[in-house]
Design a protein around this motif. Structure first.
Motif, PDB file in Angstrom:
ATOM      1  N   GLY A 223       0.802  -1.211   0.000  1.00 39.68           N
ATOM      2  CA  GLY A 223       0.000   0.000   0.000  1.00 39.68           C
ATOM      3  C   GLY A 223       0.835   1.261   0.000  1.00 39.68           C
ATOM      4  N   ASN A 224       1.934   1.289   0.774  1.00 38.23           N
ATOM      5  CA  ASN A 224       2.782   2.491   0.787  1.00 38.23           C
ATOM      6  C   ASN A 224       3.905   2.429  -0.243  1.00 38.23           C
ATOM      7  N   GLN A 225       3.973   1.338  -1.008  1.00 34.95           N
ATOM      8  CA  GLN A 225       4.897   1.226  -2.137  1.00 34.95           C
ATOM      9  C   GLN A 225       4.137   0.668  -3.344  1.00 34.95           C
ATOM     10  N   PRO A 226       3.110   1.406  -3.835  1.00 33.18           N
ATOM     11  CA  PRO A 226       2.341   0.927  -4.990  1.00 33.18           C
ATOM     12  C   PRO A 226       3.192   0.856  -6.249  1.00 33.18           C
ATOM     13  N   PHE A 227       4.193   1.710  -6.350  1.00 31.71           N
ATOM     14  CA  PHE A 227       5.313   1.575  -7.275  1.00 31.71           C
ATOM     15  C   PHE A 227       6.553   1.497  -6.394  1.00 31.71           C
ATOM     16  N   LEU A 228       7.497   0.662  -6.728  1.00 32.59           N
ATOM     17  CA  LEU A 228       8.712   0.571  -5.923  1.00 32.59           C
ATOM     18  C   LEU A 228       9.448   1.900  -5.981  1.00 32.59           C
ATOM     19  N   GLY A 229       9.806   2.412  -4.813  1.00 30.06           N
ATOM     20  CA  GLY A 229      10.459   3.709  -4.730  1.00 30.06           C
ATOM     21  C   GLY A 229       9.503   4.879  -4.621  1.00 30.06           C
ATOM     22  N   GLY A 237       0.823  15.942  -0.190  1.00 31.52           N
ATOM     23  CA  GLY A 237       0.327  14.876  -1.043  1.00 31.52           C
ATOM     24  C   GLY A 237       1.108  14.683  -2.325  1.00 31.52           C
ATOM     25  N   GLN A 238       2.224  15.403  -2.503  1.00 26.21           N
ATOM     26  CA  GLN A 238       2.997  15.262  -3.730  1.00 26.21           C
ATOM     27  C   GLN A 238       3.629  13.878  -3.791  1.00 26.21           C
ATOM     28  N   LEU A 239       3.392  13.188  -4.903  1.00 32.84           N
ATOM     29  CA  LEU A 239       3.916  11.840  -5.130  1.00 32.84           C
ATOM     30  C   LEU A 239       5.081  11.891  -6.107  1.00 32.84           C
ATOM     31  N   TYR A 240       6.102  11.056  -5.834  1.00 33.89           N
ATOM     32  CA  TYR A 240       7.217  10.872  -6.750  1.00 33.89           C
ATOM     33  C   TYR A 240       7.486   9.378  -6.882  1.00 33.89           C
ATOM     34  N   PHE A 241       7.675   8.924  -8.109  1.00 34.93           N
ATOM     35  CA  PHE A 241       8.064   7.538  -8.348  1.00 34.93           C
ATOM     36  C   PHE A 241       8.516   7.406  -9.799  1.00 34.93           C
ATOM     37  N   THR A 242       9.182   6.299 -10.087  1.00 36.84           N
ATOM     38  CA  THR A 242       9.598   5.999 -11.456  1.00 36.84           C
ATOM     39  C   THR A 242       9.123   4.590 -11.796  1.00 36.84           C
ATOM     40  N   PRO A 243       8.092   4.437 -12.628  1.00 38.03           N
ATOM     41  CA  PRO A 243       7.613   3.097 -12.971  1.00 38.03           C
ATOM     42  C   PRO A 243       8.588   2.396 -13.914  1.00 38.03           C
ATOM     43  N   THR A 244       8.744   1.103 -13.714  1.00 34.15           N
ATOM     44  CA  THR A 244       9.721   0.350 -14.510  1.00 34.15           C
ATOM     45  C   THR A 244       9.080  -0.685 -15.429  1.00 34.15           C
ATOM     46  N   ALA A 245       7.756  -0.786 -15.413  1.00 35.41           N
ATOM     47  CA  ALA A 245       7.068  -1.732 -16.293  1.00 35.41           C
ATOM     48  C   ALA A 245       5.712  -1.156 -16.658  1.00 35.41           C
ATOM     49  N   THR A 246       5.285  -1.400 -17.891  1.00 35.28           N
ATOM     50  CA  THR A 246       3.986  -0.903 -18.331  1.00 35.28           C
ATOM     51  C   THR A 246       2.856  -1.713 -17.692  1.00 35.28           C
ATOM     52  N   GLY A 247       1.660  -1.159 -17.748  1.00 32.11           N
ATOM     53  CA  GLY A 247       0.489  -1.856 -17.223  1.00 32.11           C
ATOM     54  C   GLY A 247      -0.329  -0.978 -16.302  1.00 32.11           C
ATOM     55  N   TYR A 248      -1.266  -1.626 -15.589  1.00 27.10           N
ATOM     56  CA  TYR A 248      -2.159  -0.931 -14.662  1.00 27.10           C
ATOM     57  C   TYR A 248      -1.657  -1.085 -13.229  1.00 27.10           C
ATOM     58  N   TYR A 249      -1.742   0.000 -12.451  1.00 25.96           N
ATOM     59  CA  TYR A 249      -1.335  -0.001 -11.047  1.00 25.96           C
ATOM     60  C   TYR A 249      -2.371   0.778 -10.241  1.00 25.96           C
ATOM     61  N   VAL A 250      -2.577   0.371  -8.998  1.00 30.48           N
ATOM     62  CA  VAL A 250      -3.526   1.053  -8.117  1.00 30.48           C
ATOM     63  C   VAL A 250      -2.762   1.799  -7.031  1.00 30.48           C
ATOM     64  N   ILE A 251      -3.124   3.059  -6.824  1.00 34.19           N
ATOM     65  CA  ILE A 251      -2.604   3.869  -5.731  1.00 34.19           C
ATOM     66  C   ILE A 251      -3.788   4.369  -4.912  1.00 34.19           C
ATOM     67  N   VAL A 252      -3.692   4.275  -3.588  1.00 36.83           N
ATOM     68  CA  VAL A 252      -4.758   4.764  -2.711  1.00 36.83           C
ATOM     69  C   VAL A 252      -4.172   5.832  -1.794  1.00 36.83           C
ATOM     70  N   ILE A 253      -4.701   7.053  -1.909  1.00 32.57           N
ATOM     71  CA  ILE A 253      -4.255   8.188  -1.107  1.00 32.57           C
ATOM     72  C   ILE A 253      -5.314   8.485  -0.058  1.00 32.57           C
ATOM     73  N   GLN A 254      -4.898   8.589   1.200  1.00 33.00           N
ATOM     74  CA  GLN A 254      -5.795   8.962   2.282  1.00 33.00           C
ATOM     75  C   GLN A 254      -5.425  10.351   2.791  1.00 33.00           C
ATOM     76  N   VAL A 255      -6.448  11.175   3.050  1.00 34.51           N
ATOM     77  CA  VAL A 255      -6.240  12.532   3.534  1.00 34.51           C
ATOM     78  C   VAL A 255      -7.002  12.688   4.846  1.00 34.51           C
ATOM     79  N   ALA A 256      -6.283  13.017   5.908  1.00 30.39           N
ATOM     80  CA  ALA A 256      -6.895  13.268   7.208  1.00 30.39           C
ATOM     81  C   ALA A 256      -6.974  14.771   7.441  1.00 30.39           C
ATOM     82  N   SER A 257      -8.092  15.221   8.025  1.00 25.96           N
ATOM     83  CA  SER A 257      -8.353  16.637   8.224  1.00 25.96           C
ATOM     84  C   SER A 257      -8.429  16.948   9.716  1.00 25.96           C
ATOM     85  N   TYR A 258      -7.665  17.964  10.151  1.00 26.87           N
ATOM     86  CA  TYR A 258      -7.637  18.383  11.559  1.00 26.87           C
ATOM     87  C   TYR A 258      -7.992  19.866  11.654  1.00 26.87           C
ATOM     88  N   ASN A 259      -8.831  20.218  12.629  1.00 21.06           N
ATOM     89  CA  ASN A 259      -9.185  21.627  12.789  1.00 21.06           C
ATOM     90  C   ASN A 259      -8.107  22.381  13.558  1.00 21.06           C
TER      91      ASN A 259
END
Length: 488
Positions: A223-229, A237-259
Motif C-alpha cells: 500500500g505504501n509502495q504501490p510503485f517501488l520507490g 500529497g505530492q507523489l514521486y516515483f519511477t515506474p519500470t514496467a507498463t500496465g495498470y497499477y492502483v494507488i490509494v491516497i488517504q487525507v486526514a483533516s484536523y481543525n
C-alpha cells in the motif's frame, strides 16, 4: 517528429466488475468498469450533510448504473441509501484535444474515461465517528495487486458537539497516464474549504468481505509502495516515483483533516488506477515557484503573504522537446477566491496567480497540471504551491533549494528576516516521510535583511533524496519547511 501521426494506443481493456451491495442489502449484478472512486461530504446545516460519491469508469463496457452508500457510526446506528442516481458526468479522457472525439466514450478506439457523481443529502445524528462506504466486487487485473479483489472506499466524519465541517475534496484530473522509466510527479489536487490542516498518506487498497479488508499485493509492492520507490509528502500529497514496467497499477491516497485545535474531523480516500505506457516524449517539468511580486516571499513550494497584501507568484513549466506546446491548468481561482490565473508562453509556459492575501483562506495548497501536445495521449505532470500566512512564520524563508555538486547534495536557503531564531537543522529522507537530522547551521541572528545559508550532504540517498529544514527558535519551539527533492 509529427506527434499527431501516432497510431491509436492499444491498452488492454478493463475487466468487467460485479456490483455487490454489502451490509445486508440484496445484491445485484452490475457490468461496470471502475478505475477510481472517492467519497466526500459537506455539512450544509445542523447535522445535515451532502454526500458525493465520485466514480471513474472506463467507457468500454456497460453504462453506469445506480449505486448504494452504506452508513454506520460508533454510536450504534447503521443504514444504507440504495439506488442513488447519477447527477452529473464529465469526460476525463487523457487525450489531446483533436482526439477526444475518437475516445471510446464517443464511439472511437482511443482510451476514454468518465467521472460520474452520485449525491444524497441527509441527516446524520451527532456522533464522533461516522463511516460512509461504497464497494464493488471486482477490480481490473493490475501489476501490483494479486488477483481481482473488490474495490472499497470510505469517508469518516466527526459531527459530535456541534461540529459542522466539509471534507477535503480532490480535483478532477482524470486517470493518470504516466511514462515507463521516467520520473513521475503527481499531485491529487486536494483542497479544504474550512482551512483545516491536512495530512496525506498512502494506504492499502481495500475490498469488502463484507468488512473492509486490505488486498494482497504482488511481490514487493504494498500500500505504501504501490510503485517501488514511491514517496509522498505528508504535508502536500505530492507523489514521486519511477515506474519500470507498463500496465495498470492502483494507488490509494488517504487525507486526514484536523481543525485549528488539532481535533480530527475526518478522513477521505481516493482509490485510483494509474496506467503506465511507453511514451512518445517526456512530460513537462518545473522547479516550482520561480518569482513573486508585491512584497510576498516564496520558496519553490510555498508562497508567503500577509493579510491584505496584493501579490503575484509564478511557476515556469518547460518541455525538454522545444517543439512541444505546454498548457497549464490550476484550481487557483477556486481555492483562492478573488484570485486570477494566467498563462503566458507555450514552452516555457509561465503560470501566474495573483491574489490579495486573506488569512481566512490560509493555509491552502494550489494545484497545477502541465501537459504537452503529444497526441493521442498527452504527457502531463502535476504539482502544488502552498500558501502560508506571514503571521505564523518564525522566520521569513525566501528560498530553499538543493543541487548536486560532484556527488554531494548542496542544500541552500535564504531568509528575508529573522527574529529569535536559534539554528537550522537540515533533515534528509529517502521516502519523503521519515526524516533524519544530518546537520545543523547556527542562525545569523536578528535581522530584517536577507541572509544566505548552505549545507553540504556528502552521502545523499541513491535515487531520490528529500530535504527539509527544521527551524529551531530560541524558546525551543520549532517548525519545518516544505520538502525539496534531489534526483540523482
Amino acid at each position: 517528429m509529427n506527434r499527431t501521426a501516432r497510431p491509436a494506443l492499444r491498452i488492454p481493456p478493463l475487466g468487467v466488475g460485479v456490483f455487490v451491495l454489502a451490509m445486508g442489502v440484496p445484491h445485484a449484478i452490475r457490468a461496470d468498469h471502475f478505475a477510481g472512486a472517492s467519497i466526500t461530504y459537506q455539512c450544509v446545516g445542523t447535522n445535515q450533510y451532502r454526500i458525493d460519491l465520485d466514480l471513474i469508469l472506463n467507457c468500454v463496457g456497460a453504462p453506469i448504473t445506480t449505486q448504494t452508500l452504506n452508513f454506520a457510526n460508533s454510536c450504534g446506528t447503521s443504514f444504507s441509501i440504495v439506488d442513488l442516481p447519477v447527477i452529473s458526468s464529465i469526460e476525463i479522457s487523457p487525450l489531446c484535444a483533436s482526439q477526444v472525439a475518437n475516445s471510446t466514450c464517443n464511439g472511437g478506439t482511443q482510451p476514454g474515461f468518465k467521472k460520474y457523481r452520485f449525491q444524497t443529502t441527509l441527516f446524520l445524528s451527532p456522533c464522533n465517528f461516522w463511516t460512509i462506504a461504497w464497494n464493488t466486487c471486482c477490480r481490473n487485473v493490475t501489476q501490483n495487486i494479486s488477483g481481482t479483489p473488490g474495490l472499497y472506499v470510505s469517508a469518516t466524519l466527526n459531527n459530535a458537539g456541534g461540529l459542522c465541517d466539509a471534507s477535503p475534496v480532490f480535483v478532477d484530473s482524470g486517470i493518470p497516464y504516466v511514462c515507463v522509466n521516467q520520473p513521475v510527479a503527481y499531485n491529487p489536487g486536494v483542497s479544504d474549504a474550512d482551512g483545516n490542516s491536512l495530512t496525506y498518506s498512502l494506504i492499502s487498497a481495500r475490498y469488502a468481505a463484507p468488512a473492509p479488508t486490505n488486498v494482497s499485493y504482488q511481490g514487493s509492492y504494498s500500500g505504501n509502495q504501490p510503485f517501488l520507490g514511491t514517496s509522498i509528502d505528508p504535508a502536500t500529497g505530492q507523489l514521486y516515483f519511477t515506474p519500470t514496467a507498463t500496465g495498470y497499477y492502483v494507488i490509494v491516497i488517504q487525507v486526514a483533516s484536523y481543525n485549528g485545535v488539532g481535533q480530527l474531523i475526518g478522513r477521505v480516500m481516493r482509490d485510483l488506477m494509474f496506467v503506465v505506457i511507453t511514451c512518445d516524449g517526456t512530460p513537462p517539468i518545473t522547479s516550482g515557484i520561480s518569482s513573486s511580486t508585491g512584497g510576498s516571499s516564496f520558496t519553490p513550494a510555498q508562497f508567503i503573504v500577509c493579510n491584505g497584501s496584493s501579490f503575484c507568484f509564478s511557476l515556469t513549466f518547460t518541455d525538454p522537446e522545444s517543439a512541444q506546446v505546454v498548457s497549464v491548468a490550476s484550481n487557483a481561482t477556486s481555492v483562492l477566491p478573488g484570485s486570477t490565473f494566467t498563462v503566458t508562453g507555450t514552452n516555457p509556459a509561465v503560470a501566474t496567480v495573483c491574489w490579495t492575501g486573506n488569512e481566512a483562506q490560509l493555509p491552502m495548497s494550489v494545484w497545477f497540471q502541465a501537459s504537452d501536445n503529444a497526441c493521442p495521449i498527452v504527457n502531463s505532470m502535476s504539482t502544488f504551491a502552498t500558501g502560508l500566512s506571514c503571521v505564523f512564520l518564525p522566520i521569513e524563508l525566501l528560498e530553499l533549494q538543493v543541487r548536486d555538486e560532484g556527488g554531494e547534495a548542496v542544500v541552500e536557503w535564504t531568509t528575508g528576516s529573522e527574529q529569535g531564531n536559534a539554528r537550522f537543522e537540515v533533515q534528509r529522507s529517502a521516502d519523503g516521510s521519515s526524516f533524519n537530522t544530518i546537520g545543523a547551521v547556527p542562525a545569523a541572528g536578528p535581522s530584517v535583511t536577507s541572509a544566505e545559508y548552505s549545507f553540504k550532504d556528502g552521502s545523499p540517498c541513491s535515487g531520490t533524496s528529500y530535504y527539509r529544514l527544521r527551524i529551531i527558535d530560541q524558546d525551543g519551539t520549532s517548525s519545518t519547511s516544505a520538502l525539496v527533492p534531489l534526483i540523482r
